[in-house]
Write a protein that holds these residues in place. Structure first.
Motif, short mmCIF file in Angstrom:
data_model
loop_
_atom_site.label_atom_id
_atom_site.label_comp_id
_atom_site.label_asym_id
_atom_site.label_seq_id
_atom_site.Cartn_x
_atom_site.Cartn_y
_atom_site.Cartn_z
N GLY A 1 0.92 -1.11 0.09
CA GLY A 1 0.04 0.18 0.12
C GLY A 1 0.86 1.24 0.02
O GLY A 1 0.35 2.41 0.03
N ARG A 2 2.18 1.17 -0.01
CA ARG A 2 3.04 2.32 -0.04
C ARG A 2 2.68 3.04 -1.30
O ARG A 2 3.11 4.06 -1.43
N ALA A 3 2.56 2.30 -2.45
CA ALA A 3 2.24 3.23 -3.78
C ALA A 3 0.78 3.14 -3.70
O ALA A 3 0.10 2.25 -3.99
N PRO A 4 0.27 4.34 -3.79
CA PRO A 4 -1.07 4.55 -3.88
C PRO A 4 -1.66 4.59 -5.38
O PRO A 4 -2.74 4.24 -5.50
N VAL A 5 -0.83 5.02 -6.24
CA VAL A 5 -1.21 4.84 -7.59
C VAL A 5 -0.44 4.38 -8.61
O VAL A 5 0.96 4.45 -8.70
N ALA A 6 -1.08 3.22 -9.57
CA ALA A 6 -0.30 2.61 -10.55
C ALA A 6 -0.74 2.99 -11.65
O ALA A 6 -1.91 2.77 -11.98
N ILE A 7 0.19 3.20 -12.85
CA ILE A 7 -0.10 3.63 -14.19
C ILE A 7 0.71 2.75 -14.91
O ILE A 7 1.74 2.30 -14.73
N GLY A 8 0.01 2.04 -15.76
CA GLY A 8 0.60 1.04 -16.73
C GLY A 8 -0.01 0.51 -17.92
O GLY A 8 -1.11 1.06 -18.42
N THR A 9 0.30 -0.36 -18.47
CA THR A 9 -0.34 -1.04 -19.63
C THR A 9 -0.89 -2.65 -18.86
O THR A 9 -1.30 -2.34 -17.80
N HIS A 10 -1.32 -3.38 -19.79
CA HIS A 10 -1.99 -4.65 -19.21
C HIS A 10 -0.94 -5.37 -18.31
O HIS A 10 -1.42 -6.25 -17.77
#
Ligand code: ADP
Ligand code: MG
Length: 696
Positions: free
Chosen positions: A373-382
């Motif tokens: 949960g340290r990373a609140p936002v994940a952006i990426g592809t499939h």
């Protein structure tokens, strides 16, 4: 005469395999199966492909060459001739006005079917042969008593789709016998009050008239009822499914959205458009509920959807909930990563980027941060939807350019216990009619305006001959600091020849008309680093001209780019061209798009013409849908389009809307479908058919 031994019950009889029908042996039943007919009852719903009006009789003397005619005649004489391997059966047919010949080839058995003096109706085309008029292989029917029960002639006659081993006469007769014997008893699943209110046919009437209509008017009524049925059952199945899903699932509700929204707005360098504010409000209301939001955000290219999504992400973050933003390509994912990171930086929110080219060393750390949960936002592809990726508290999934993903990919992220809120975004506006079916399980928000100050893009369709002139004009603009795209059609990045053309175009431009400027090339075969470098140089203005394959179609944002050339524009689809064009016209200077192309088909020409006339993404999407049909509209990957047997999403859009509204009304009413066991059973059966189909 009933077509089979009297049934124990009609329902049982109708659900038997079609081979139990009299006159249908193994061969015919196989042929029927190829047409999708399994049971006897399926024949009721085996709709004619078209109809022929053979209800108006003409007299023999008025027959003219080239006409399709229906005659009521008697047999004057008959002969059967053999010519080498061929047989010719010929009859002279007469009425009080004269006589005419009719011939049939290679059907010698016909000689036994007719006798002199027989009364019959024939329908067929009159042709001149050996300088006399004759009918070639007309359809015929011997009259036994009244004309009322003719099957093949003397009425509006159904013409069915055929498959090998199945003749028109055979299928017509089978359907007719079945209908005569049983249509009246067909149970009507539609509640009577609804049927009366909408002025729809009763089911038996509709079934009879869709096959053997008494008149054009009655045929229309029958079709209306049956098309409505098809849409209505589909919408009921869909709505019932949504209700079930929503009751059974929970989501983390977002609170404090208003406060976050106010602060976020203040941090933006621009004011939001009315459309953006409106959809942000809609989304906030959904996300505040403890049931998962399922919303489609559609807005033309450049309408500012990313900012809207970022609001949603900010709310989640404020609530200690993780978000995922997924894009169809790495280039776009990286761009979103940059945009969203920048927009959220005033709030100290950390975003991580995860794509197929994330190095293994970084990847391990990112996965650990998502899990903790340290990373609140994940952006990426499939890459984001693999099983090994675990979140501590995932509550929001945003999918950009939804139409690039398959149906199944969409559901992968949504599997699990507490469901995240789902926001899907598309710049290919879904024509309303498709939206009701394909995205029938999503609520739709629409941004209809572009940010103020955007100048319209002037679009020209130019023949290859004037290419040089156009490119020189662009070179002049480059001197003034503007930038340009040159797009080559590499639709599939695997097409070697297309890629070669793009590379050659790049070399020619670089050594030719644009030799004084920095020219960059970008295509799908480049490594992430190479792509990054070119994109960065273009965005920073070092590269003046970006030669690209259709990669730039989605999302690339450089407001200083004002000119676009699209080579072989005829190879692109309409919506795709519109998307491509949306890369320019993002700043405050005039923008120009030049379509080079020599389409060979009318449709191809119409596509390019439409683009020069309008910039309205909705108008373009409707046109594209009309040109290509629903199946192709969203590409082969998008297999969620249900196939209707009699209804047509475009032609019958009004009935679809009506069916949708009535289905919603029925479901929401006290008791809903439970009060209608017959309807419920029917919906359950149809439901399997609709949703099985949508899976693959
Ligand atoms: P979309 O994804 O809908 O095609 P983007 O979100 O990429 O559009 O936005 C296009 C550009 O418009 C971006 O540069 C963005 O910063 C800018 N933008 C977004 N909303 C506004 C607004 N209300 N006023 C001015 N510019 C805006
Ligand atoms: Mg976008």
């Amino acid at each position: 005469m009933p077509p089979a031994t009297p049934p124990d019950s009609l329902e049982n009889f109708l659900s038997r395999p079609v081979r139990y029908l009299r006159g249908v042996g193994p061969k015919r039943s196989e042929a029927l199966q190829r047409l999708g007919i399994e049971t006897i009852g399926d024949l009721f719903y085996f709709f004619p492909r078209r109809y022929e009006d053979r209800s108006r009789f003409v007299t023999v003397e008025s027959v003219a060459a080239g006409q399709f005619v229906t005659l009521k005649v008697s047999v004057l004489s008959k002969t059967l001739k053999r010519l080498r391997a061929m047989t010719i059966f010929e009859m002279a047919l007469g009425d009080s006005s004269g006589f005419i010949h009719a011939t049939w080839f290679n059907q010698p058995y016909l000689a036994r079917q007719f006798s002199e003096g027989d009364e019959l109706i024939v329908s067929g085309k009159a042709d001149v042969y050996n300088s006399r008029l004759q009918l070639n292989s007309p359809e015929y029917e011997v009259l036994t008593g009244s004309t009322e029960d003719t099957v093949h002639t003397g009425r509006i006659v159904p013409v069915y789709p055929l498959s090998e081993g199945l003749g028109q006469r055979g299928i017509r007769r089978a359907v007719k016998e079945l209908i005569d014997a049983y249509a009246d008893e067909a149970a009507d699943f539609m509640p009577e009050d609804l049927r009366d209110r909408l002025g729809l046919d009763r089911l038996p009437e509709a079934i009879r008239n869709v096959h053997f209509p008494e008149s054009q008017e009655l045929l229309e009524c029958a079709r209306r009822r049956l098309i409505f049925d098809e849409f209505f059952l589909f919408e009921l199945a869909l709505l019932a499914k949504i209700h079930r899903d929503r009751r059974a699932t929970r989501a983390y509700p977002f609170s404090h959205t208003e406060k976050v929204t106010e602060n976020f707005k203040k941090s933006l360098p621009f004011g939001l458009t009315g459309g953006q504010l409106e959809v942000i409000g809609e989304i906030a209301r959904d996300a505040a509920k403890p049931v998962p939001m399922r919303r489609l955000l559609q807005g033309d290219v450049g309408s500012g959807k990313t900012v809207v999504a970022t609001f949603c992400i900010a709310w989640a973050q404020r609530n200690g909930i993780q978000s995922v933003l997924m894009a169809p390509t790495e280039v776009l994912a990286e761009q979103h990563y940059q945009t969203v990171s920048r927009l959220l930086s005033p709030f100290g929110t950390r975003c991580v980027l995860l794509t197929g080219s994330t190095p293994a060393s970084e990847r391990g750390e990112i996965l650990a941060d998502l899990r903790s949960g340290r990373a609140p936002v994940a952006i990426g592809t499939h890459s984001l939807i693999q099983d090994e990726i675990k979140f501590s508290k995932l509550g929001l999934v945003v999918i950009d350019e939804q139409h690039k993903f398959g149906v199944r990919q969409r559901s992968a992220l949504l599997a699990g216990g507490i469901k995240p809120h789902l926001l899907v975004m598309t710049a290919t506006p879904i024509p309303r009619t498709l939206g009701l079916t394909l995205y029938g399980d999503l609520d739709i928000s629409t941004i209809r305006e572009l940010p103020a100050g955007r100048k319209p893009i002037q679009t020209f369709w130019i023949t290859q001959a004037r290419e040089e002139e156009v490119l020189r004009r662009i070179a002049e603009k480059l001197k003034e600091g503007e930038q340009a795209y040159v797009i080559y059609p590499v639709i599939e990045e695997t097409e070697k020849s297309d890629l070669a053309a793009a590379k050659k175009g790049y070399a020619d431009l670089r050594g030719g008309v644009f030799r004084d400027f920095q020219v960059g090339l970008i295509h799908g075969r480049l490594s992430r680093q190479e792509k990054d470098r070119v994109m960065k140089d273009f965005k920073e203005g070092k590269v003046k001209v970006l030669v690209s394959t259709s990669l730039v179609e989605v999302g690339i944002d450089n407001p200083n780019a004002t000119h676009m050339v699209i080579e072989h524009a005829e190879k692109f689809g309409l919506s795709q061209l519109h998307q491509l064009r949306g890369r320019i016209g993002r700043g405050d200077r005039d923008s120009y798009c030049f379509l080079f192309g020599e389409p060979t088909t009318e449709e191809g020409k119409r596509r390019l013409r439409v683009l020069t006339k309008t910039q309205d993404g909705f108008a373009i999407a409707e046109e594209d849908l009309a040109l290509r049909g629903p199946g192709d509209f969203l590409g082969t990957r998008q297999s969620g389009v249900p196939l209707f047997k009699i209804g047509d999403l475009l032609r019958d859009a009004d009935l679809l809307r009506l069916a949708r509204a009535e289905a919603a009304r029925l479901i929401e009413r006290q008791g809903g479908m439970a009060a209608n066991p017959a309807l419920r059973e029917k919906v359950e059966r149809e439901s399997r058919h609709f949703f099985n189909q949508a899976q693959d």
